[in-house]
Design a protein around this motif. Structure first.
Motif, PDB file in Angstrom:
ATOM      1  N   GLU A  65       0.818  -1.219   0.000  1.00 32.68           N
ATOM      2  CA  GLU A  65       0.000   0.000   0.000  1.00 32.68           C
ATOM      3  C   GLU A  65       0.850   1.266   0.000  1.00 32.68           C
ATOM      4  O   GLU A  65       0.606   2.195  -0.781  1.00 32.68           O
ATOM      5  CB  GLU A  65      -0.921   0.005   1.227  1.00 32.68           C
ATOM      6  N   MET A  66       1.838   1.335   0.885  1.00 33.26           N
ATOM      7  CA  MET A  66       2.554   2.581   1.103  1.00 33.26           C
ATOM      8  C   MET A  66       3.847   2.721   0.305  1.00 33.26           C
ATOM      9  O   MET A  66       4.386   3.819   0.194  1.00 33.26           O
ATOM     10  CB  MET A  66       2.859   2.745   2.589  1.00 33.26           C
ATOM     11  N   GLN A  67       4.363   1.604  -0.243  1.00 44.35           N
ATOM     12  CA  GLN A  67       5.594   1.678  -1.033  1.00 44.35           C
ATOM     13  C   GLN A  67       5.448   1.112  -2.443  1.00 44.35           C
ATOM     14  O   GLN A  67       6.390   1.161  -3.225  1.00 44.35           O
ATOM     15  CB  GLN A  67       6.731   0.958  -0.299  1.00 44.35           C
ATOM     16  N   TRP A  68       4.289   0.563  -2.763  1.00 44.17           N
ATOM     17  CA  TRP A  68       4.025   0.022  -4.096  1.00 44.17           C
ATOM     18  C   TRP A  68       5.051  -1.036  -4.493  1.00 44.17           C
ATOM     19  O   TRP A  68       5.450  -1.151  -5.657  1.00 44.17           O
ATOM     20  CB  TRP A  68       3.966   1.138  -5.143  1.00 44.17           C
ATOM     21  N   MET A  69       5.471  -1.818  -3.503  1.00 45.33           N
ATOM     22  CA  MET A  69       6.391  -2.930  -3.755  1.00 45.33           C
ATOM     23  C   MET A  69       5.607  -4.241  -3.722  1.00 45.33           C
ATOM     24  O   MET A  69       4.702  -4.405  -2.904  1.00 45.33           O
ATOM     25  CB  MET A  69       7.495  -2.983  -2.677  1.00 45.33           C
ATOM     26  N   ARG A 106      13.741   5.636  -0.563  1.00 44.48           N
ATOM     27  CA  ARG A 106      13.092   5.470  -1.860  1.00 44.48           C
ATOM     28  C   ARG A 106      12.441   6.766  -2.359  1.00 44.48           C
ATOM     29  O   ARG A 106      11.909   6.800  -3.461  1.00 44.48           O
ATOM     30  CB  ARG A 106      12.016   4.374  -1.766  1.00 44.48           C
ATOM     31  N   ASN A 107      12.451   7.791  -1.507  1.00 47.43           N
ATOM     32  CA  ASN A 107      11.787   9.055  -1.835  1.00 47.43           C
ATOM     33  C   ASN A 107      10.318   8.820  -2.193  1.00 47.43           C
ATOM     34  O   ASN A 107       9.784   9.358  -3.168  1.00 47.43           O
ATOM     35  CB  ASN A 107      12.502   9.777  -2.987  1.00 47.43           C
ATOM     36  N   HIS A 108       9.678   7.974  -1.383  1.00 45.76           N
ATOM     37  CA  HIS A 108       8.279   7.599  -1.596  1.00 45.76           C
ATOM     38  C   HIS A 108       7.574   7.712  -0.245  1.00 45.76           C
ATOM     39  O   HIS A 108       7.557   6.760   0.532  1.00 45.76           O
ATOM     40  CB  HIS A 108       8.200   6.167  -2.140  1.00 45.76           C
ATOM     41  N   PRO A 109       6.995   8.875   0.076  1.00 43.09           N
ATOM     42  CA  PRO A 109       6.377   9.071   1.392  1.00 43.09           C
ATOM     43  C   PRO A 109       5.324   8.008   1.699  1.00 43.09           C
ATOM     44  O   PRO A 109       4.616   7.531   0.803  1.00 43.09           O
ATOM     45  CB  PRO A 109       5.738  10.460   1.272  1.00 43.09           C
ATOM     46  N   LEU A 110       5.213   7.650   2.962  1.00 38.74           N
ATOM     47  CA  LEU A 110       4.262   6.625   3.376  1.00 38.74           C
ATOM     48  C   LEU A 110       2.814   7.039   3.149  1.00 38.74           C
ATOM     49  O   LEU A 110       1.920   6.193   3.116  1.00 38.74           O
ATOM     50  CB  LEU A 110       4.482   6.292   4.863  1.00 38.74           C
ATOM     51  N   GLU A 111       2.582   8.335   2.990  1.00 42.99           N
ATOM     52  CA  GLU A 111       1.211   8.825   2.801  1.00 42.99           C
ATOM     53  C   GLU A 111       0.760   8.780   1.343  1.00 42.99           C
ATOM     54  O   GLU A 111      -0.414   9.026   1.045  1.00 42.99           O
ATOM     55  CB  GLU A 111       1.104  10.265   3.313  1.00 42.99           C
ATOM     56  N   THR A 112       1.671   8.485   0.415  1.00 38.77           N
ATOM     57  CA  THR A 112       1.342   8.507  -1.012  1.00 38.77           C
ATOM     58  C   THR A 112       0.400   7.357  -1.386  1.00 38.77           C
ATOM     59  O   THR A 112       0.638   6.216  -1.017  1.00 38.77           O
ATOM     60  CB  THR A 112       2.621   8.419  -1.864  1.00 38.77           C
ATOM     61  N   ARG A 113      -0.674   7.697  -2.106  1.00 34.67           N
ATOM     62  CA  ARG A 113      -1.627   6.674  -2.558  1.00 34.67           C
ATOM     63  C   ARG A 113      -1.956   6.897  -4.025  1.00 34.67           C
ATOM     64  O   ARG A 113      -1.992   8.027  -4.511  1.00 34.67           O
ATOM     65  CB  ARG A 113      -2.939   6.735  -1.748  1.00 34.67           C
ATOM     66  N   ARG A 114      -2.268   5.791  -4.717  1.00 34.65           N
ATOM     67  CA  ARG A 114      -2.736   5.856  -6.094  1.00 34.65           C
ATOM     68  C   ARG A 114      -4.260   5.792  -6.151  1.00 34.65           C
ATOM     69  O   ARG A 114      -4.886   6.524  -6.904  1.00 34.65           O
ATOM     70  CB  ARG A 114      -2.148   4.672  -6.878  1.00 34.65           C
ATOM     71  N   TYR A 115      -4.825   4.883  -5.343  1.00 35.48           N
ATOM     72  CA  TYR A 115      -6.252   4.621  -5.407  1.00 35.48           C
ATOM     73  C   TYR A 115      -6.977   4.892  -4.085  1.00 35.48           C
ATOM     74  O   TYR A 115      -8.114   5.383  -4.090  1.00 35.48           O
ATOM     75  CB  TYR A 115      -6.513   3.165  -5.809  1.00 35.48           C
ATOM     76  N   MET A 116      -6.355   4.527  -2.972  1.00 36.98           N
ATOM     77  CA  MET A 116      -7.046   4.587  -1.689  1.00 36.98           C
ATOM     78  C   MET A 116      -7.497   6.009  -1.355  1.00 36.98           C
ATOM     79  O   MET A 116      -6.701   6.936  -1.368  1.00 36.98           O
ATOM     80  CB  MET A 116      -6.125   4.039  -0.568  1.00 36.98           C
ATOM     81  N   PHE A 117      -8.778   6.146  -1.083  1.00 33.50           N
ATOM     82  CA  PHE A 117      -9.420   7.421  -0.746  1.00 33.50           C
ATOM     83  C   PHE A 117      -9.446   8.392  -1.921  1.00 33.50           C
ATOM     84  O   PHE A 117      -9.815   9.555  -1.760  1.00 33.50           O
ATOM     85  CB  PHE A 117      -8.718   8.110   0.440  1.00 33.50           C
ATOM     86  N   LYS A 118      -9.057   7.920  -3.129  1.00 37.56           N
ATOM     87  CA  LYS A 118      -8.978   8.822  -4.269  1.00 37.56           C
ATOM     88  C   LYS A 118      -9.941   8.485  -5.399  1.00 37.56           C
ATOM     89  O   LYS A 118     -10.329   9.368  -6.167  1.00 37.56           O
ATOM     90  CB  LYS A 118      -7.535   8.848  -4.816  1.00 37.56           C
ATOM     91  N   VAL A 119     -10.289   7.202  -5.531  1.00 33.91           N
ATOM     92  CA  VAL A 119     -11.191   6.797  -6.589  1.00 33.91           C
ATOM     93  C   VAL A 119     -12.285   5.909  -5.986  1.00 33.91           C
ATOM     94  O   VAL A 119     -12.117   5.367  -4.885  1.00 33.91           O
ATOM     95  CB  VAL A 119     -10.454   6.000  -7.696  1.00 33.91           C
TER      96      VAL A 119
END
Length: 327
Positions: free
Chosen positions: A216-220, A312-325
């Motif tokens: 979820e938080m790192q897209w790994m 990784r310069n990927h904040p833990l708060e970054t989302r693609r889908y969650m709460f967005k679509v």
């Protein structure tokens, strides 16, 4: 403390009810919170059984053992997870005692519950140790308190005393592991996949880290593997280039984790081991160390999550889908 006052009311309700079965019901990370408490009930209770259900499946599966002798414990951080709110409503319709955990005071889930317990929210990026009011600690208090009321299990008092010592334990663990965790973050920042593994009381931590932090938080790509299942298929994925995180606890299932460690060292190369045996647990009663070790291991995982996100310069708060679509 507000949570303790809420718990006391719930313990009084326990005294008035026959409880033969506990259902832990939640989704995602909130569900993962419940594994250590279930492990405690499995180990300690001679009369009460427990199960963990994903909220939506709980409704659709409709367990026949869900009735007026059931305790249903749910969790949703903001109390707004639709599936969990519906699960609470469903449980009440069956006559169960419904207790819900959330970090807000008013939410739809609270409206469908007999009792609520509020915990303080600690995000993945917040390293301030507050174990006495964390959601894990409250779930432990509910499980230990239930057996204290119903079966005179004396470990409740030892749990509370030990929880009061955890802040100091956490601070020492954080200081001890800061450098090595930062080094691990640099080492693994470019990996596309990382597996997590544990057993027993620790398994929920491995599951949560896989699905909530790495996916979820790192897209790994990730997957949580039970150490007891490792040799029944998953070990075929191992080679020198596949990274694993192995959690090692102090409960009765540690031999499963030790067996996995031996194999990982023999055939793998990229390995992060978080072992509670290496930490100073002064202040935690020996009789509850196995149950509380996952909380200590989880502090190291939280450190790793934060360090990895920065590397990784990927904040833990970054989302693609969650709460967005819509989903």
């Amino acid at each position: 403390m507000k949570a303790d006052a809420q718990l006391e009311k719930i313990f009084e309700a326990f005294k008035q009810r026959t409880i033969t079965r506990v259902f832990y019901v939640a989704c995602g990370g909130s569900s993962a919170l419940m594994y250590p408490s279930k492990y405690f009930l499995d180990r300690e209770s001679s009369q009460i059984t427990s199960e963990i259900f994903s909220s939506n499946e709980f409704i659709h599966r409709n367990p026949q053992s869900l009735n007026e002798n059931s305790l249903v414990i749910l969790c949703s951080h903001k109390g707004k997870t639709p599936e969990t709110t519906e699960a609470a409503k469903f449980a009440k319709s069956k006559g169960a005692l419904v207790v819900s955990l959330m970090y807000v005071e008013h939410a739809p889930l609270a409206d469908e519950s007999d009792f609520i317990v509020n915990y303080s929210w600690i995000s993945a990026g917040n390293m301030e140790p507050m174990p006495e009011i964390m959601n894990y600690a409250i779930l432990y208090k509910l499980a230990f308190g239930l057996l204290y009321v119903k079966e005179e299990n004396k470990k409740y008092e030892k749990l509370v005393t030990s929880l009061n010592s955890l802040s100091t334990v956490f601070e020492k663990v954080m200081a001890q592991n800061e450098d090595v965790i930062n080094a691990y973050a640099e080492q693994y920042k470019d990996e596309k996949i990382m597996y997590t593994m544990a057993s027993g009381a620790n398994y929920g931590m491995a599951y949560s880290f896989a699905i909530c932090i790495l996916m979820e938080m790192q897209w790994m790509h990730s997957h949580a593997i039970h150490a007891g299942e490792f040799f029944h298929g998953p070990f075929e994925i191992l080679d020198k280039d596949v990274p694993f995180i192995l959690l090692m606890g102090l409960d009765e299932t540690r031999p499963l984790e030790e067996r996995a460690l031996t194999f990982l060292k023999q055939y793998g190369n990229k390995l992060v081991v978080v072992d509670a045996q290496n930490f100073d647990l002064t202040g935690i009663d020996d009789e509850v160390k196995g149950y509380l070790a996952p909380l200590v291991n989880n502090v190291v995982l939280r450190m790793f999550a934060l360090a990895l996100s920065k590397a990784r310069n990927h904040p833990l708060e970054t989302r693609r889908y969650m709460f967005k679509v819509p989903y």
